[in-house]
Design a protein around this motif. Structure first.
Motif, PDB file in Angstrom:
ATOM      1  N   SER A 132       0.741  -1.039  -0.071  1.00 24.42           N
ATOM      2  CA  SER A 132       0.070  -0.112   0.047  1.00 24.42           C
ATOM      3  C   SER A 132       0.847   1.154   0.012  1.00 24.42           C
ATOM      4  O   SER A 132       2.070   1.075   0.258  1.00 24.42           O
ATOM      5  N   LEU A 133       0.342   2.233  -0.333  1.00 32.66           N
ATOM      6  CA  LEU A 133       0.627   3.663  -0.380  1.00 32.66           C
ATOM      7  C   LEU A 133       1.496   4.016   0.960  1.00 32.66           C
ATOM      8  O   LEU A 133       2.408   4.671   0.949  1.00 32.66           O
ATOM      9  N   SER A 134       0.822   3.602   2.111  1.00 29.55           N
ATOM     10  CA  SER A 134       1.307   4.005   3.283  1.00 29.55           C
ATOM     11  C   SER A 134       2.646   3.345   3.658  1.00 29.55           C
ATOM     12  O   SER A 134       3.665   3.951   4.202  1.00 29.55           O
ATOM     13  N   PHE A 135       2.949   2.126   2.955  1.00 30.25           N
ATOM     14  CA  PHE A 135       4.146   1.662   3.213  1.00 30.25           C
ATOM     15  C   PHE A 135       5.223   2.319   2.230  1.00 30.25           C
ATOM     16  O   PHE A 135       6.315   2.594   2.893  1.00 30.25           O
ATOM     17  N   HIS A 136       5.107   2.615   1.092  1.00 32.84           N
ATOM     18  CA  HIS A 136       5.799   3.363   0.114  1.00 32.84           C
ATOM     19  C   HIS A 136       6.042   4.777   0.728  1.00 32.84           C
ATOM     20  O   HIS A 136       7.115   4.977   0.323  1.00 32.84           O
ATOM     21  N   SER A 138       6.623   5.761   3.818  1.00 34.37           N
ATOM     22  CA  SER A 138       7.576   5.705   4.923  1.00 34.37           C
ATOM     23  C   SER A 138       8.801   4.959   4.358  1.00 34.37           C
ATOM     24  O   SER A 138       9.911   5.080   5.206  1.00 34.37           O
ATOM     25  N   ALA A 139       8.748   4.316   3.361  1.00 38.79           N
ATOM     26  CA  ALA A 139      10.152   3.600   2.918  1.00 38.79           C
ATOM     27  C   ALA A 139      11.054   4.368   2.285  1.00 38.79           C
ATOM     28  O   ALA A 139      10.448   5.670   1.486  1.00 38.79           O
ATOM     29  N   ARG A 140      12.107   3.932   1.833  1.00 41.39           N
ATOM     30  CA  ARG A 140      13.025   4.773   1.210  1.00 41.39           C
ATOM     31  C   ARG A 140      13.276   3.952  -0.058  1.00 41.39           C
ATOM     32  O   ARG A 140      13.698   2.659  -0.077  1.00 41.39           O
ATOM     33  N   SER A 141      13.004   4.719  -1.341  1.00 42.73           N
ATOM     34  CA  SER A 141      13.292   3.590  -2.625  1.00 42.73           C
ATOM     35  C   SER A 141      14.693   3.436  -3.007  1.00 42.73           C
ATOM     36  O   SER A 141      14.832   2.137  -3.489  1.00 42.73           O
ATOM     37  N   GLY A 142      15.537   3.966  -2.537  1.00 50.80           N
ATOM     38  CA  GLY A 142      17.080   3.398  -2.647  1.00 50.80           C
ATOM     39  C   GLY A 142      17.133   2.040  -1.980  1.00 50.80           C
ATOM     40  O   GLY A 142      17.694   1.129  -2.251  1.00 50.80           O
ATOM     41  N   ASP A 143      16.568   2.187  -0.743  1.00 48.43           N
ATOM     42  CA  ASP A 143      16.887   0.782   0.208  1.00 48.43           C
ATOM     43  C   ASP A 143      16.090  -0.297  -0.688  1.00 48.43           C
ATOM     44  O   ASP A 143      16.478  -1.530  -0.336  1.00 48.43           O
ATOM     45  N   PRO A 346      -0.031  -6.029   2.381  1.00 47.60           N
ATOM     46  CA  PRO A 346      -0.703  -4.995   1.846  1.00 47.60           C
ATOM     47  C   PRO A 346      -1.895  -4.386   2.936  1.00 47.60           C
ATOM     48  O   PRO A 346      -2.522  -5.364   2.896  1.00 47.60           O
ATOM     49  N   GLU A 347      -2.172  -3.089   3.039  1.00 49.07           N
ATOM     50  CA  GLU A 347      -3.394  -2.805   3.752  1.00 49.07           C
ATOM     51  C   GLU A 347      -4.458  -2.987   2.887  1.00 49.07           C
ATOM     52  O   GLU A 347      -5.711  -2.775   3.215  1.00 49.07           O
ATOM     53  N   VAL A 348      -4.276  -2.550   1.551  1.00 53.21           N
ATOM     54  CA  VAL A 348      -5.533  -2.642   0.697  1.00 53.21           C
ATOM     55  C   VAL A 348      -5.139  -3.890   0.016  1.00 53.21           C
ATOM     56  O   VAL A 348      -4.402  -4.127  -0.710  1.00 53.21           O
ATOM     57  N   TYR A 349      -6.228  -4.786   0.010  1.00 51.96           N
ATOM     58  CA  TYR A 349      -6.231  -6.024  -0.790  1.00 51.96           C
ATOM     59  C   TYR A 349      -7.648  -6.305  -1.305  1.00 51.96           C
ATOM     60  O   TYR A 349      -8.593  -6.212  -0.886  1.00 51.96           O
ATOM     61  N   ASN A 350      -7.536  -7.452  -2.018  1.00 53.04           N
ATOM     62  CA  ASN A 350      -8.801  -8.165  -2.538  1.00 53.04           C
ATOM     63  C   ASN A 350      -9.311  -9.019  -1.317  1.00 53.04           C
ATOM     64  O   ASN A 350      -8.648  -9.934  -0.912  1.00 53.04           O
ATOM     65  N   SER A 351     -10.729  -8.875  -0.975  1.00 51.30           N
ATOM     66  CA  SER A 351     -11.364  -9.772  -0.121  1.00 51.30           C
ATOM     67  C   SER A 351     -11.540 -11.032  -0.857  1.00 51.30           C
ATOM     68  O   SER A 351     -11.281 -11.031  -2.040  1.00 51.30           O
ATOM     69  N   ASN A 408      -8.115   9.514  -3.695  1.00 55.43           N
ATOM     70  CA  ASN A 408      -7.173   8.253  -3.242  1.00 55.43           C
ATOM     71  C   ASN A 408      -8.192   7.074  -2.707  1.00 55.43           C
ATOM     72  O   ASN A 408      -7.786   6.014  -3.050  1.00 55.43           O
ATOM     73  N   LEU A 409      -9.117   7.493  -1.984  1.00 56.21           N
ATOM     74  CA  LEU A 409     -10.011   6.536  -1.443  1.00 56.21           C
ATOM     75  C   LEU A 409     -10.829   5.866  -2.435  1.00 56.21           C
ATOM     76  O   LEU A 409     -11.343   4.626  -2.708  1.00 56.21           O
ATOM     77  N   LEU A 410     -11.353   6.703  -3.633  1.00 55.76           N
ATOM     78  CA  LEU A 410     -12.135   6.243  -4.596  1.00 55.76           C
ATOM     79  C   LEU A 410     -11.287   5.127  -5.375  1.00 55.76           C
ATOM     80  O   LEU A 410     -11.803   4.101  -5.812  1.00 55.76           O
ATOM     81  N   LEU A 411      -9.962   5.400  -5.641  1.00 58.85           N
ATOM     82  CA  LEU A 411      -9.171   4.471  -6.182  1.00 58.85           C
ATOM     83  C   LEU A 411      -8.845   3.353  -5.525  1.00 58.85           C
ATOM     84  O   LEU A 411      -8.097   2.244  -6.071  1.00 58.85           O
ATOM     85  N   ARG A 412      -9.175   3.310  -4.332  1.00 60.90           N
ATOM     86  CA  ARG A 412      -8.751   2.360  -3.292  1.00 60.90           C
ATOM     87  C   ARG A 412      -7.190   1.998  -2.967  1.00 60.90           C
ATOM     88  O   ARG A 412      -6.639   1.232  -2.975  1.00 60.90           O
ATOM     89  N   LEU A 413      -6.504   3.292  -3.026  1.00 52.28           N
ATOM     90  CA  LEU A 413      -5.235   3.323  -2.783  1.00 52.28           C
ATOM     91  C   LEU A 413      -5.130   3.398  -1.271  1.00 52.28           C
ATOM     92  O   LEU A 413      -4.018   2.966  -0.649  1.00 52.28           O
TER      93      LEU A 413
END
Length: 619
Positions: A132-136, A138-143, A346-351, A408-413
């Motif tokens: 999910s976007l919440s992970f990305h 807070s994460a660093r892309s280089g790492d 992922p915090e957003v996933y298919n049920s 973002n909620l409409l896109l289910r990000l």
């Protein structure tokens, strides 16, 4: 129960890594079996290799010295030179066959490692894209890049170049110790007496090597993140003269990484040399005691020679363990970093009950929707509204009020913490993410383009789009003419993030990408911000055509554009305070009306500036 715990301390996480990647290893079971057979053949030939020396010393040299050690009657009838030739031929044959076996097991294990490596890297990359976007955020892309590219490569050290050969060498050790016991149990006990000392030394140094390697890997991740961050924003770095600042940070991290690297090498070298000393001590004891047994006729010279040869080879797994400990520790640290990433859900996933969405009509409804990026800090609170098919809905509010969060909620990000979002009267959580997002198009303020051809950049909007579809979408977006003026037209490869194009050109290609998707729901997030008047008008003309027949959500600060919307939502501090048409909200004389009049006054002041004293600068 203590021994498994100690083994776990030697290479912590190794069992967890192998267990997690066992499904990928199992797919290579046939090749692993063939490689293991070749390895066992090498082991057997390695056990046979010293035996011709025993034959030469005990059957030939002893006869020349007038001593009788032979028990083979048929040997006595053969010529001595023939026996020497046969012994030399046996040494050559065994060495040749062992070399062939070693080649095939080395190639086989390398192929296994590369296949597993390729699949694991693909799985990790795909998993990373599902997070999910919440992970990305807070994460660093280089790492993350280092984990996908470099850490996965180090796993090969565990599975192929270190662990499997060490496992096979342990079998060699068992086989050789068995033969050594058969040759002389007393000498074997002398050797085994040194094993606890070796084991304790290895445990102590391995634990330190592992910790240093883990710290070094973290430093390398921080270095990669710093480098990726500065290179990705090189324009800002150079414009603000931040080169020395980032260079200083990177150099500091690099020096700390060097310190940990040198420390790890020093510990590994200490372990290797300790093993060498222990092997030397064992060899000296065997040579001293074995020679006494030979002089007492309790052991043949050939037996002592073979015993010493086996002793040298028996300690090879111990030498290899010392040699590979640093690499195993570093690879284990890398494997743990990969597992940490794979363990992220992922915090957003298919049920489990999610199904593909049918073609949408475009009726969008928010029912008491609330959301917060962090607990206790709501970004949206109790949002209720209904957008009809084909309607243009403008979302207005100050920066940070929650406008982009709503889309973002409409896109289910993200998923709401409370409430429900429905499309065509069905909750969007009932649909798979892929089928939901496939029916939405988006144009952002800073639309991302990829370092590939314009054909592909537009075609990414719809994988099934033909060249005719792409050209039609480009014409709708007012992009066809400038594309044809480029050196290779649609085949022109643009720079990373589209840096070789102007802002207006990038936006028009992004609009073409949204158009070729032909989605019934369209999201426009500040699509004209930062454009000059000419480019802005081109983009607005394209958007006018693009929004026809689509349920459109428009986020924009220019209230002159907002006034043309069918419905306006005014959001402040995460709450929907006003809704209606422009005329209705102006008649309400509330927050929106005040904001509109303030912006209109500012625009009028820009067009008709107040006259100031022209001599002010002279004074």
């Amino acid at each position: 129960m203590s021994r498994p715990q100690k083994l776990k301390e030697v290479v912590p996480g190794l069992g967890r890594i192998l267990q997690r990647f066992y499904p990928y290893i199992r797919k290579q079971q046939r090749l692993i079996t063939v490689s293991m057979l070749a390895l066992f053949a090498e082991i057997g030939l390695r056990l046979l290799e010293p035996l011709p020396l025993k034959f030469v010393f005990d059957e030939i040299f002893s006869e020349q010295a007038g001593r009788e050690f032979t028990t083979l009657t048929f040997v006595q009838s053969l010529d001595t030179r023939l026996l020497l030739i046969l012994s030399a031929a046996a040494v050559l044959s065994i060495s040749g066959l062992r070399a062939i076996s070693a080649y095939w097991n080395t190639v086989g294990f390398a192929l296994v490692g590369n296949r597993i490596l390729t699949e694991v890297r693909s799985v990790l990359y795909c998993h990373l894209q599902t997070l999910s976007l919440s992970f990305h955020n807070s994460a660093r892309s280089g790492d993350l890049t280092l984990r996908v590219v470099s850490d996965v490569g180090l796993l090969q050290e565990i599975v192929v170049t270190a662990f499997l050969p060490l496992l096979a060498n342990c079998l060699v050790l068992v086989g050789m110790l068995s033969i050594m016991v058969w040759l002389n149990a007393q000498l074997t006990m002398l050797v085994l007496a040194l094993v606890p000392l070796f084991w304790l030394t290895t445990l102590r140094l391995t634990r330190r090597i592992r910790e240093v390697s883990r710290q070094q890997r973290k430093r390398e991740g921080a270095m990669a993140a710093t480098a990726a961050e500065s290179i990705g924003a090189i324009k800002i770095v150079q414009a603000l003269s931040l080169e020395d600042k980032f260079a200083s940070v990177f150099t500091g991290q690099n020096k700390k990484n060097l310190k940990h690297g040198v420390k790890a090498k020093r510990l590994a070298a200490n372990l290797e040399r300790t093993v060498d000393v222990l092997v030397g001590g064992a060899t000296a004891l065997v040579l001293w005691r074995g020679s006494e047994l030979v002089l007492d006729n309790a052991l043949t010279p050939g037996d002592l020679l073979v015993f010493l040869s086996y002793l040298k080879n028996a300690f090879k797994p111990m030498r290899d363990f010392a040699k590979y400990t640093g690499r195993l520790a570093k690879a284990t640290a890398a494997g743990e970093r990969i597992l940490d990433l794979l363990d992220q859900s992922p915090e957003v996933y298919n049920s489990p009950k999610a199904k593909p969405a049918p073609p949408f009509v475009g009726l969008v409804q928010f029912q008491s929707v609330s959301f917060g990026y962090q607990p206790g800090h709501p970004a949206l609170q109790e949002i209720d509204f209904l957008a009809y098919p084909g309607q243009r809905v403008a979302i207005v509010g100050h920066s940070g009020s929650g406008k982009s969060t709503l889309t973002n909620l409409l896109l289910r990000l993200y998923d709401p913490t409370d409430g429900e979002i429905l499309i065509d009267q069905h909750p969007i959580r009932d649909y798979t993410l892929e089928s939901l997002r496939a029916q939405m198009s988006i144009v952002l303020q800073d639309s991302l383009l990829f370092a590939t051809s314009i054909w592909e950049n537009i075609g990414y909007g719809s994988p099934s789009a033909t060249q005719a579809d792409i050209i039609a979408a480009a014409k709708l977006a007012n992009a066809h003419d400038f594309i044809m003026a480029l050196p290779q037209g649609y085949d022109t490869v643009i720079g990373e993030r589209g840096v070789t194009l102007s802002g207006g050109q990038r936006q028009r290609i992004a609009i073409a990408r949204a158009a070729v998707r032909q989605a019934p729901i369209l999201i426009l997030d500040e699509p004209t911000t930062g454009l000059d008047k000419a480019n802005e008008q081109e983009v607005l003309d394209a958007l006018e055509r693009l929004t026809v027949g689509r349920t459109t959500f428009l986020i924009v600060h220019d209230l002159a554009l907002v006034a043309k919307a069918d419905c306006i939502l005014y959001i402040e501090r995460g709450r929907l305070l006003e809704r209606g048409t422009h005329q209705e909200l102006m008649g309400l004389n509330g927050r929106y009306a005040s904001l509109y009049r303030l912006q209109a006054a500012e625009q009028e002041q820009i067009h008709y500036p107040v006259q100031e004293d022209t001599n002010a600068f002279a004074r």
